[in-house]
Design an enzyme around this catalytic site. Structure first.
Site, PDB file in Angstrom:
ATOM      1  N   GLU A 102       0.823  -1.218   0.000  1.00 47.57           N
ATOM      2  CA  GLU A 102       0.000   0.000   0.000  1.00 47.57           C
ATOM      3  C   GLU A 102       0.851   1.259   0.000  1.00 47.57           C
ATOM      4  O   GLU A 102       0.507   2.251  -0.640  1.00 47.57           O
ATOM      5  CB  GLU A 102      -0.939   0.002   1.208  1.00 47.57           C
ATOM      6  CG  GLU A 102      -2.070  -1.005   1.045  1.00 47.57           C
ATOM      7  CD  GLU A 102      -2.884  -1.214   2.306  1.00 47.57           C
ATOM      8  OE1 GLU A 102      -2.622  -0.522   3.315  1.00 47.57           O
ATOM      9  OE2 GLU A 102      -3.768  -2.084   2.272  1.00 47.57           O
ATOM     10  N   HIS A 107       9.401  -1.265   2.657  1.00 44.83           N
ATOM     11  CA  HIS A 107       9.374  -1.496   4.102  1.00 44.83           C
ATOM     12  C   HIS A 107       9.281  -2.979   4.378  1.00 44.83           C
ATOM     13  O   HIS A 107       8.600  -3.712   3.670  1.00 44.83           O
ATOM     14  CB  HIS A 107       8.196  -0.768   4.765  1.00 44.83           C
ATOM     15  CG  HIS A 107       6.874  -0.977   4.094  1.00 44.83           C
ATOM     16  ND1 HIS A 107       6.526  -0.332   2.923  1.00 44.83           N
ATOM     17  CD2 HIS A 107       5.821  -1.762   4.417  1.00 44.83           C
ATOM     18  CE1 HIS A 107       5.315  -0.709   2.562  1.00 44.83           C
ATOM     19  NE2 HIS A 107       4.863  -1.578   3.451  1.00 44.83           N
TER      20      HIS A 107
HETATM   21  P1  DGP Z   1       1.897  -2.471   3.124  1.00 38.86           P
HETATM   22  O1  DGP Z   1       0.523  -3.002   2.873  1.00 38.86           O
HETATM   23  O2  DGP Z   1       2.937  -3.560   3.124  1.00 38.86           O
HETATM   24  O3  DGP Z   1       2.245  -1.305   2.225  1.00 38.86           O
HETATM   25  O4  DGP Z   1       1.873  -1.929   4.610  1.00 38.86           O
HETATM   26  C1  DGP Z   1       1.781  -0.595   4.965  1.00 38.86           C
HETATM   27  C2  DGP Z   1       1.750  -0.547   6.475  1.00 38.86           C
HETATM   28  O5  DGP Z   1       2.006   0.784   6.868  1.00 38.86           O
HETATM   29  C3  DGP Z   1       0.399  -0.923   7.104  1.00 38.86           C
HETATM   30  O6  DGP Z   1       0.613  -2.069   7.935  1.00 38.86           O
HETATM   31  C4  DGP Z   1       0.002   0.271   7.933  1.00 38.86           C
HETATM   32  C5  DGP Z   1       1.265   1.086   8.027  1.00 38.86           C
HETATM   33  N1  DGP Z   1       1.058   2.522   8.015  1.00 38.86           N
HETATM   34  C6  DGP Z   1       0.346   3.235   7.101  1.00 38.86           C
HETATM   35  N2  DGP Z   1       0.354   4.549   7.416  1.00 38.86           N
HETATM   36  C7  DGP Z   1       1.114   4.657   8.532  1.00 38.86           C
HETATM   37  C8  DGP Z   1       1.509   5.768   9.336  1.00 38.86           C
HETATM   38  O7  DGP Z   1       1.181   6.926   9.088  1.00 38.86           O
HETATM   39  N3  DGP Z   1       2.275   5.484  10.429  1.00 38.86           N
HETATM   40  C9  DGP Z   1       2.679   4.204  10.733  1.00 38.86           C
HETATM   41  N4  DGP Z   1       3.422   4.056  11.830  1.00 38.86           N
HETATM   42  N5  DGP Z   1       2.326   3.151   9.997  1.00 38.86           N
HETATM   43  C10 DGP Z   1       1.558   3.370   8.915  1.00 38.86           C
END
Ligand code: DGP
Length: 121
Positions: A102, A107
């Site tokens: 997403e 990451h």
């Molecule tokens: P992925 O689906 O692999 O792209 O995971 C994205 C992850 O990022 C999801 O588990 C939620 C996390 N995430 C999204 N926005 C934020 C944010 O603003 N802060 C933090 N700490 N995590 C976030």
């Protein structure tokens, strides 16, 4: 595809959005996932502008690649979930649309603190 400087992790790296930081060095930043899926759910991201694992593998320097892999180990130890700690964890990178990615900044998710269960659902 061009790297999007406005993605949420780019903003976290620039300090424009807060995060619950776990660890930071020259190559990586690690912080708690905003929506934890397991008892421990953290993210480890490279500081460089890489969209996904393929981009990173093709374009990152050897130092950056080593830095990210070492960073994962440092964070796991810090959280007490490494093999050294007698635990274990899952490191997972979603890559692109079919991989369920997403946020378009590479990451690794680290899941731990309990049995993580089935690899894919
Ligand atoms: P992925 O689906 O692999 O792209 O995971 C994205 C992850 O990022 C999801 O588990 C939620 C996390 N995430 C999204 N926005 C934020 C944010 O603003 N802060 C933090 N700490 N995590 C976030």
């Amino acid at each position: 595809m061009k790297y999007d400087d406005q993605n949420i992790f780019a903003k976290i790296l620039r300090g424009e959005i807060p995060c619950k930081k776990i660890y930071e060095d020259k190559f990586v930043l690690s912080f708690h996932d905003v929506n934890p899926q397991k008892k421990i759910h953290v993210l480890v991201i490279p500081k460089g502008k890489y969209i996904h694992l393929d981009d990173f593998s093709e374009n990152a320097s050897s130092d950056e690649i080593v830095g990210l892999i070492k960073g994962i180990n440092i964070v796991a130890k810090k959280l007490g979930i490494s093999i050294d700690n007698g635990e274990g964890y899952r490191a997972l990178a979603n890559v692109g649309e079919n991989g369920g990615q997403e946020v378009p900044h590479l990451h690794f998710h680290l899941f731990g603190g309990e049995k993580i269960g089935k690899m894919v659902s």
